[in-house]
Write a protein that holds these residues in place. Structure first.
Motif, mmCIF file in Angstrom:
data_model
loop_
_atom_site.group_PDB
_atom_site.id
_atom_site.type_symbol
_atom_site.label_atom_id
_atom_site.label_comp_id
_atom_site.label_asym_id
_atom_site.label_seq_id
_atom_site.Cartn_x
_atom_site.Cartn_y
_atom_site.Cartn_z
ATOM 1 N N ALA A 59 -109.500 -31.332 4.352
ATOM 2 C CA ALA A 59 -108.118 -31.075 4.753
ATOM 3 C C ALA A 59 -107.125 -31.701 3.781
ATOM 4 O O ALA A 59 -106.040 -31.162 3.561
ATOM 5 C CB ALA A 59 -107.882 -31.607 6.161
ATOM 6 N N ALA A 60 -107.492 -32.838 3.189
ATOM 7 C CA ALA A 60 -106.613 -33.490 2.225
ATOM 8 C C ALA A 60 -106.642 -32.813 0.861
ATOM 9 O O ALA A 60 -105.717 -32.977 0.073
ATOM 10 C CB ALA A 60 -107.011 -34.960 2.080
ATOM 11 N N SER A 61 -107.688 -32.044 0.591
ATOM 12 C CA SER A 61 -107.847 -31.411 -0.722
ATOM 13 C C SER A 61 -107.444 -29.953 -0.726
ATOM 14 O O SER A 61 -107.102 -29.416 -1.782
ATOM 15 C CB SER A 61 -109.310 -31.520 -1.185
ATOM 16 N N SER A 62 -107.498 -29.290 0.431
ATOM 17 C CA SER A 62 -107.312 -27.844 0.488
ATOM 18 C C SER A 62 -106.388 -27.470 1.638
ATOM 19 O O SER A 62 -106.638 -27.855 2.788
ATOM 20 C CB SER A 62 -108.677 -27.153 0.653
ATOM 21 N N ASP A 63 -105.332 -26.722 1.329
ATOM 22 C CA ASP A 63 -104.444 -26.236 2.392
ATOM 23 C C ASP A 63 -105.175 -25.268 3.313
ATOM 24 O O ASP A 63 -104.856 -25.161 4.504
ATOM 25 C CB ASP A 63 -103.230 -25.547 1.768
ATOM 26 N N TYR A 64 -106.145 -24.541 2.759
ATOM 27 C CA TYR A 64 -106.930 -23.596 3.563
ATOM 28 C C TYR A 64 -107.689 -24.338 4.657
ATOM 29 O O TYR A 64 -107.623 -23.975 5.849
ATOM 30 C CB TYR A 64 -107.894 -22.846 2.641
ATOM 31 N N PHE A 65 -108.417 -25.379 4.280
ATOM 32 C CA PHE A 65 -109.197 -26.130 5.272
ATOM 33 C C PHE A 65 -108.293 -26.973 6.166
ATOM 34 O O PHE A 65 -108.623 -27.217 7.333
ATOM 35 C CB PHE A 65 -110.228 -27.012 4.569
ATOM 36 N N ARG A 66 -107.174 -27.403 5.636
ATOM 37 C CA ARG A 66 -106.247 -28.151 6.476
ATOM 38 C C ARG A 66 -105.750 -27.270 7.616
ATOM 39 O O ARG A 66 -105.669 -27.706 8.772
ATOM 40 C CB ARG A 66 -105.072 -28.660 5.639
ATOM 41 N N GLY A 67 -105.401 -26.022 7.285
ATOM 42 C CA GLY A 67 -104.992 -25.104 8.334
ATOM 43 C C GLY A 67 -106.115 -24.792 9.302
ATOM 44 O O GLY A 67 -105.917 -24.686 10.507
ATOM 45 N N MET A 68 -107.330 -24.636 8.761
ATOM 46 C CA MET A 68 -108.484 -24.320 9.601
ATOM 47 C C MET A 68 -108.768 -25.423 10.608
ATOM 48 O O MET A 68 -109.068 -25.162 11.784
ATOM 49 C CB MET A 68 -109.720 -24.096 8.726
ATOM 50 N N PHE A 69 -108.648 -26.686 10.184
ATOM 51 C CA PHE A 69 -109.063 -27.800 11.031
ATOM 52 C C PHE A 69 -107.947 -28.374 11.896
ATOM 53 O O PHE A 69 -108.226 -29.127 12.832
ATOM 54 C CB PHE A 69 -109.621 -28.931 10.160
ATOM 55 N N THR A 70 -106.691 -28.035 11.614
ATOM 56 C CA THR A 70 -105.589 -28.680 12.339
ATOM 57 C C THR A 70 -104.687 -27.724 13.097
ATOM 58 O O THR A 70 -103.773 -28.177 13.788
ATOM 59 C CB THR A 70 -104.715 -29.495 11.361
ATOM 60 N N SER A 71 -104.913 -26.409 12.978
ATOM 61 C CA SER A 71 -103.968 -25.464 13.586
ATOM 62 C C SER A 71 -104.479 -24.853 14.891
ATOM 63 O O SER A 71 -103.900 -23.889 15.377
ATOM 64 C CB SER A 71 -103.652 -24.338 12.594
ATOM 65 N N GLY A 72 -105.550 -25.386 15.431
ATOM 66 C CA GLY A 72 -106.053 -24.880 16.706
ATOM 67 C C GLY A 72 -106.939 -23.664 16.595
ATOM 68 O O GLY A 72 -107.267 -23.043 17.618
ATOM 69 N N MET A 73 -107.353 -23.267 15.411
ATOM 70 C CA MET A 73 -108.278 -22.150 15.256
ATOM 71 C C MET A 73 -109.639 -22.534 15.834
ATOM 72 O O MET A 73 -109.949 -23.713 16.025
ATOM 73 C CB MET A 73 -108.407 -21.785 13.776
ATOM 74 N N ASN A 101 -114.992 -32.065 21.722
ATOM 75 C CA ASN A 101 -115.314 -31.453 23.002
ATOM 76 C C ASN A 101 -115.179 -29.944 22.911
ATOM 77 O O ASN A 101 -114.794 -29.394 21.897
ATOM 78 C CB ASN A 101 -114.424 -32.029 24.124
ATOM 79 N N THR A 102 -115.503 -29.289 23.980
ATOM 80 C CA THR A 102 -115.528 -27.819 23.975
ATOM 81 C C THR A 102 -114.136 -27.214 23.895
ATOM 82 O O THR A 102 -113.987 -26.032 23.625
ATOM 83 C CB THR A 102 -116.226 -27.297 25.251
ATOM 84 N N GLU A 103 -113.092 -28.003 24.119
ATOM 85 C CA GLU A 103 -111.729 -27.492 24.043
ATOM 86 C C GLU A 103 -111.145 -27.658 22.649
ATOM 87 O O GLU A 103 -109.984 -27.348 22.405
ATOM 88 C CB GLU A 103 -110.836 -28.230 25.053
ATOM 89 N N GLY A 104 -111.946 -28.144 21.728
ATOM 90 C CA GLY A 104 -111.467 -28.273 20.363
ATOM 91 C C GLY A 104 -110.670 -29.542 20.117
ATOM 92 O O GLY A 104 -109.991 -29.648 19.111
ATOM 93 N N LYS A 105 -110.717 -30.487 21.035
ATOM 94 C CA LYS A 105 -109.995 -31.737 20.842
ATOM 95 C C LYS A 105 -110.978 -32.854 20.512
ATOM 96 O O LYS A 105 -112.120 -32.858 20.969
ATOM 97 C CB LYS A 105 -109.204 -32.090 22.102
ATOM 98 N N ILE A 106 -110.495 -33.785 19.705
ATOM 99 C CA ILE A 106 -111.358 -34.887 19.299
ATOM 100 C C ILE A 106 -111.535 -35.872 20.450
ATOM 101 O O ILE A 106 -110.577 -36.251 21.110
ATOM 102 C CB ILE A 106 -110.748 -35.625 18.080
ATOM 103 N N LYS A 107 -112.786 -36.266 20.668
ATOM 104 C CA LYS A 107 -113.054 -37.367 21.589
ATOM 105 C C LYS A 107 -112.845 -38.660 20.817
ATOM 106 O O LYS A 107 -113.672 -39.053 20.003
ATOM 107 C CB LYS A 107 -114.491 -37.303 22.110
ATOM 108 N N MET A 108 -111.710 -39.288 21.041
ATOM 109 C CA MET A 108 -111.373 -40.480 20.279
ATOM 110 C C MET A 108 -112.355 -41.606 20.620
ATOM 111 O O MET A 108 -112.555 -41.959 21.784
ATOM 112 C CB MET A 108 -109.947 -40.917 20.583
#
Length: 577
Positions: free
Chosen positions: A279-293, A158-165
């Motif tokens: 995210a499982a392979s790279s700390d860079y992408f893990r931070g990008m996808f899970t830290s609210g950026m 969604n537009t707030e960056g949260k997953i629509k489960m």
């Protein structure tokens, strides 16, 4: 080792890219002639090595923890690597980690336990919910794969960056035990709760959710041969095989762009990928996808400063666990893996640099290691250079280097100086300068920090002797300045490093210019040399006794000698008089 540099040494990367372009131009201009010259040079080196009894530099017998496969490149690619790295550019290596499938699924399980990037809720009839990654479940379950194909994954955010489960209600045939077993099988490759009491529930769930490999596991449970290997070993083997098969299924879905939930754009090239895998392979992408950026809820992400070829290689690594490396690409891939924090891939690149190092690549490896602060790699590269210095020093790249690249240069050009080491320091006294004037200087030299000047000697001298005795430095003999000529220097003096002072001691009875010296049984011996006044060579040996503070005549050498060195060796008892 952690790599936390915020800014990368882009200047080194630019030099490397220019070097690659230069090599390619030389190959295009030189063509076959350049390759022929290289072949002739290699034949000459091989012939000389055979005559000297040297082994080939390419011999390697050590077994590696990592599996590597050497693949000969096509003839056109052989020409592309001719000048820069010689014959090492004619093959590439495929490196892979034996534990990649275990490591990535362990990380995926941690993400699932923390409900990070989970996009699917499986609900049983009794209302129990399980949050999972749809990609991982679809890799083992035909039922979930069909559901994944039906939805538009890009509408899952969604537009707030949260997953629509997305929610899937499991029918009454599948109970909580069966569903839990399928989830464990997807993330772990085996089912710890599988036994005679639960096999019916798990088998039913596997049939309903179309999990053929789990169904086979249930069918084969009673037919396992207990006599051939213990059950623990069987479980480990089954888990390894199942995790590898699941990873292959994920790779096929990626190739078919099934379930891809983000597009990475680099220089007009688009990569459809799965967030959870990166995210499982790279700390860079893990931070990008899970830290609210902001990128965590974008379906399209531009990466303007990342080279597309290297990113494609690392994306392939994320799904396969293999890296195809050659000297034409390894430095760029290593830089990108470091920048994007693909740590396991980065370590494989370091293994390539260590194991495939060659006389034509070792200087680049050393420069790269120094630029990125890789002390272990730098030490190995420097060791290789020292072990093969004769061959390395003959390369054009070595001859283009400045002396400062290896050690800190002396402040001035000198010759005929005295040098000795004491307390871990290199002390240099006197000598001729570039105008052949005798010096009075004394300095402490270190290859990294350069020269530290100490107290001057009382007398100028060159071609003299200097020896360490009981923590002090004794200088004797040599020549000194006398108007436009030289004369014999008979005065002797001793330096105390603690007080940084010089003190005179007994003068030599006769000249010793260009003589040898050594310390034996706490006494200083001066052997041979010549007389500056009449240029007569001498075989005389004088010994300084520190206790008596005088020089003693010890006789003559078998013949007159000059410009020689002496050293001590411990003779076996039966050789001694």
């Amino acid at each position: 080792m952690e790599f936390t540099r915020r800014y990368l040494p882009m200047e080194w990367e630019e030099r490397w890219r220019k070097e690659k372009e230069r090599r390619k131009r030389m190959i295009e201009e030189g063509g076959e002639g350049l390759e022929r010259d290289n072949n002739e040079l290699r034949q000459i080196v091989a012939y000389n090595n055979s005559k000297m009894g040297l082994k080939s530099l390419g011999d390697k017998t050590e077994e590696n923890d990592l599996r590597k496969t050497e693949i000969d490149m096509e003839s056109t690619s052989e020409c592309m690597s001719g000048k820069g790295f010689g014959d090492v550019g004619q093959h590439v290596c495929t490196y892979s980690s034996r534990t990649f499938h275990k490591d990535i699924f362990k990380t995926l399980k941690e993400l699932q336990n923390s409900s990070l990037l989970t996009d699917l809720t499986l609900t049983t009839e009794n209302g129990r919910n399980f949050n999972v990654h749809s990609l991982i479940l679809a890799a083992v379950s035909g039922f979930i794969l069909e559901k994944l194909n039906e939805i538009n994954v890009f509408q899952s955010w969604n537009t707030e960056g949260k997953i629509k489960m997305r929610s899937v209600l499991i029918g009454s045939e599948v109970d909580e035990v069966g569903l839990q077993a399928i989830i464990e099988f997807a993330y772990c490759g085996d089912v710890s709760i599988l036994n005679k009491d639960t096999i019916t529930q798990i088998k039913t769930a596997a049939e309903v959710l179309k999990v053929p490999r789990l169904l086979d596991l249930c069918n084969n449970m009673d037919t396992r041969c207990e006599d051939q290997c213990p059950k623990i070993e069987q479980d480990i083997t089954f888990a390894d095989v199942n995790l590898k098969n699941t990873l292959q299924s994920i790779e096929r879905m990626w190739r078919d762009k099934v379930g891809c939930d983000v597009i990475l754009e680099v220089d007009g090239t688009f990569f459809h990928v799965h967030r959870v895998i990166l995210a499982a392979s790279s700390d860079y992408f893990r931070g990008m996808f899970t830290s609210g950026m902001k990128e965590s809820h974008q379906n399209y992400i531009a990466l303007p400063f990342i080279p597309s070829c290297e990113l494609e290689t690392l994306i392939n690594w994320s799904y396969r666990g293999t890296l195809v490396l050659s000297w034409d690409s390894v430095f760029e891939i290593t830089c990108t893996a470091l920048q994007l924090q693909f740590q396991p891939a980065f370590l494989l690149c370091l293994r390539f640099l260590q194991e495939q190092i060659h006389i034509n690549s070792c200087l680049d490896v050393a420069s790269f290691a120094e630029a990125y602060g890789l002390s272990g790699l730098l030490e190995e590269a420097n060791d290789f250079i020292l072990r093969n210095f004769r061959e390395v020093s003959a390369t054009a790249k070595f001859q283009d280097l400045a002396a400062e690249n290896f050690v800190h240069a002396l402040d001035q050009a000198i010759s005929g100086y005295g040098v000795t080491a004491i307390n871990g320091g290199i002390f240099i006294s006197g000598g001729f300068n570039c105008k052949y004037v005798c010096l009075v200087t004394m300095f402490l030299y270190h290859p990294e920090s350069g020269s530290i000047y100490l107290a001057d000697m009382s007398n100028d001298r060159a071609q003299h002797c200097m020896e360490a005795l009981q923590g002090c430095l004794y200088v004797a003999g040599g020549v000194c300045n006398m108007r436009k000529f030289y004369t014999d220097q008979l005065a002797c003096e001793v330096y105390n490093p603690v007080t940084d002072t010089w003190t005179d001691f007994a003068s030599l009875p006769v000249p010793h210019v260009g003589a040898a010296s050594a310390v034996l049984e706490e006494k200083i011996y001066v052997l041979g040399g010549y007389c500056q006044d009449d240029y007569s060579e001498s075989g005389l040996v004088h010994r300084f006794d520190r206790g008596l503070q005088r020089w003693e005549n010890m006789g003559k050498l078998p013949g007159a000698v000059t410009d020689i060195k002496a050293c001590l060796i411990n003779l076996p008892q039966h050789f001694r008089l």
